[in-house]
Design a protein around this motif. Structure first.
Motif, PDB file in Angstrom:
ATOM      1  N   PRO A 107      79.066  66.327  52.772  1.00 10.28           N
ATOM      2  CA  PRO A 107      79.285  65.522  54.001  1.00 10.28           C
ATOM      3  C   PRO A 107      80.085  64.278  53.529  1.00 10.28           C
ATOM      4  CG  PRO A 107      76.920  65.179  53.418  1.00 10.28           C
ATOM      5  CD  PRO A 107      77.571  66.366  52.385  1.00 10.28           C
ATOM      6  N   ARG A 108      80.635  63.934  54.473  1.00  5.83           N
ATOM      7  CA  ARG A 108      81.324  62.458  54.340  1.00  5.83           C
ATOM      8  C   ARG A 108      81.099  61.739  55.556  1.00  5.83           C
ATOM      9  NH1 ARG A 108      84.735  58.870  52.433  1.00  5.83           N
ATOM     10  NH2 ARG A 108      86.378  57.908  53.657  1.00  5.83           N
ATOM     11  N   LEU A 109      80.121  60.747  55.387  1.00  2.00           N
ATOM     12  CA  LEU A 109      79.508  60.011  56.457  1.00  2.00           C
ATOM     13  C   LEU A 109      79.913  58.592  56.293  1.00  2.00           C
ATOM     14  CD1 LEU A 109      77.321  59.751  58.861  1.00  2.00           C
ATOM     15  CD2 LEU A 109      75.766  59.534  56.911  1.00  2.00           C
ATOM     16  N   ILE A 110      80.560  58.061  57.351  1.00  4.45           N
ATOM     17  CA  ILE A 110      80.973  56.786  57.583  1.00  4.45           C
ATOM     18  C   ILE A 110      80.062  56.135  58.641  1.00  4.45           C
ATOM     19  CG2 ILE A 110      82.717  55.135  57.798  1.00  4.45           C
ATOM     20  CD1 ILE A 110      84.863  57.302  56.930  1.00  4.45           C
ATOM     21  N   ILE A 111      79.215  55.236  58.502  1.00  5.11           N
ATOM     22  CA  ILE A 111      78.451  54.460  59.464  1.00  5.11           C
ATOM     23  C   ILE A 111      79.217  52.905  59.487  1.00  5.11           C
ATOM     24  CG2 ILE A 111      76.074  53.471  59.814  1.00  5.11           C
ATOM     25  CD1 ILE A 111      75.065  55.506  57.932  1.00  5.11           C
ATOM     26  N   THR A 112      79.330  52.830  60.986  1.00 10.44           N
ATOM     27  CA  THR A 112      79.982  51.398  61.261  1.00 10.44           C
ATOM     28  C   THR A 112      78.856  50.694  62.101  1.00 10.44           C
ATOM     29  OG1 THR A 112      82.012  52.375  60.909  1.00 10.44           O
ATOM     30  CG2 THR A 112      81.794  50.053  62.046  1.00 10.44           C
ATOM     31  N   TYR A 113      78.590  49.202  61.596  1.00  9.17           N
ATOM     32  CA  TYR A 113      77.506  48.337  62.393  1.00  9.17           C
ATOM     33  C   TYR A 113      78.553  47.424  63.026  1.00  9.17           C
ATOM     34  CZ  TYR A 113      74.081  50.557  58.938  1.00  9.17           C
ATOM     35  OH  TYR A 113      73.380  51.395  58.485  1.00  9.17           O
ATOM     36  N   THR A 114      78.351  47.359  64.449  1.00 10.80           N
ATOM     37  CA  THR A 114      79.089  46.486  65.256  1.00 10.80           C
ATOM     38  C   THR A 114      77.926  45.111  65.352  1.00 10.80           C
ATOM     39  OG1 THR A 114      80.582  48.022  65.910  1.00 10.80           O
ATOM     40  CG2 THR A 114      80.690  45.900  67.275  1.00 10.80           C
ATOM     41  N   LEU A 115      78.270  43.872  64.912  1.00 12.67           N
ATOM     42  CA  LEU A 115      77.501  42.858  65.075  1.00 12.67           C
ATOM     43  C   LEU A 115      78.298  41.704  65.708  1.00 12.67           C
ATOM     44  CD1 LEU A 115      76.021  42.910  61.766  1.00 12.67           C
ATOM     45  CD2 LEU A 115      74.862  43.880  63.816  1.00 12.67           C
ATOM     46  N   PRO A 116      77.518  40.752  66.276  1.00 19.78           N
ATOM     47  CA  PRO A 116      78.186  39.629  66.846  1.00 19.78           C
ATOM     48  C   PRO A 116      78.425  38.489  65.954  1.00 19.78           C
ATOM     49  CG  PRO A 116      75.651  39.624  67.464  1.00 19.78           C
ATOM     50  CD  PRO A 116      76.065  40.664  66.663  1.00 19.78           C
ATOM     51  N   SER A 117      79.437  37.730  65.994  1.00 18.35           N
ATOM     52  CA  SER A 117      79.936  36.673  65.151  1.00 18.35           C
ATOM     53  C   SER A 117      80.264  35.262  65.880  1.00 18.35           C
ATOM     54  CB  SER A 117      80.726  37.085  64.040  1.00 18.35           C
ATOM     55  OG  SER A 117      81.192  36.045  63.240  1.00 18.35           O
ATOM     56  N   PRO A 118      79.720  34.178  65.905  1.00 19.78           N
ATOM     57  CA  PRO A 118      80.126  33.077  66.454  1.00 19.78           C
ATOM     58  C   PRO A 118      81.598  32.838  66.214  1.00 19.78           C
ATOM     59  CG  PRO A 118      78.066  32.681  65.798  1.00 19.78           C
ATOM     60  CD  PRO A 118      78.468  33.863  64.978  1.00 19.78           C
TER      61      PRO A 118
END
Length: 199
Positions: free
Chosen positions: A89-100
Motif C-alpha cells: 500500500p501507499r497511504l497518505i493521511i491528511t489532517y486539516t486543522l484550524p489556524s488563527p
C-alpha cells in the motif's frame, strides 16, 4: 545450551519474524494542512471555525482527516487459479486543522494551544483507524486464491467485496468515535467549552 542450538533458535526466530517484517515495511505518509480562522477571543475563534471549517457533507467540522490509498499488487495465475502474491500500500493521511490568521493575546494563545493539541490528538485517532483498516486489507487479501481464474479477473470482484466491508467498518468506527467525543462529557465537547469559556 550448545552454540548449534542457539544458532538454530535464532534462525527459527528470524524466519518466524519474516512475515511481520514484510508487513511492517510500509509506513503511512502523514500531512497537515490548515485553514485560516480569525478572532481574538475563544468565542470569536470558535465562531470562525463554524464559518470556515472543512465541509464534511452534513455541515462544517472543526478538523478533518482524509486519506488517499493506492496499491501495487502482484496477481499471478497458477494452475488455472489466480493468487494475489503481494500487495504494497501507499497511504497518505491528511489532517486539516484550524489556524488563527493573526497573533492571539497571550492568555487566549495558551487556551488555543490546549484546544489545538486536543483536536490534533482526536484526528490522530482517526488516522490510526485508517492505518488499521489498511493492515486488515493486507491480511484479508494477500494470499487470496480464486479457482478457475486464469486471467485474474474474478479475484478482483472478490477483493472488492472484502474491501467494501472493511472500509464500511472503518467509517462506522470513525462515526462512533466522533459521537462519543462530541457527546455529553466527551473530550471534544470539553475542549470546545474550555476554549469558548476561557475568554
Amino acid at each position: 545450551m550448545s552454540r548449534a542450538c542457539v544458532r538454530l533458535c535464532l534462525l527459527t526466530a528470524a524466519l518466524v519474524a519474516l512475515p511481520l517484517a514484510a508487513r511492517a515495511e510500509w509506513k503511512p505518509v502523514e500531512k497537515v494542512e490548515t485553514y485560516a480562522i480569525s478572532g481574538q477571543s475563544g468565542p470569536e475563534l470558535y465562531r470562525s471555525i463554524g464559518e470556515n471549517g472543512p465541509n464534511v457533507g452534513v455541515g462544517r467540522a472543526i478538523a478533518h482527516t482524509n486519506f488517499k490509498l493506492t496499491w501495487t499488487r502482484d496477481y499471478q495465475p497458477r494452475a488455472g487459479a489466480c493468487v494475489l502474491v503481494s500487495a504494497k500500500p501507499r497511504l497518505i493521511i491528511t489532517y486539516t486543522l484550524p489556524s488563527p490568521s493573526s497573533p492571539l493575546p497571550s492568555a487566549i494563545q495558551k487556551n488555543w494551544e490546549v484546544f489545538l493539541a486536543g483536536v490534533s490528538a482526536h484526528e490522530k485517532v482517526h488516522g490510526a483507524t485508517i492505518v488499521d483498516m489498511v493492515r486488515k486489507i493486507e491480511a484479508a487479501t494477500v494470499g487470496l486464491t480464486v479457482a478457475d481464474d486464469p486471467k485474474c479477473s474474478k479475484i478482483r470482484a472478490e477483493m472488492t467485496k472484502r474491501l467494501a466491508a472493511l472500509s464500511q467498518a472503518q467509517r462506522q468506527a470513525s462515526r462512533d468515535f466522533d459521537r462519543v467525543e462530541l457527546g455529553q462529557g466527551g473530550n471534544l465537547q470539553k475542549l470546545i467549552l474550555a476554549l469558548v469559556n476561557g475568554g
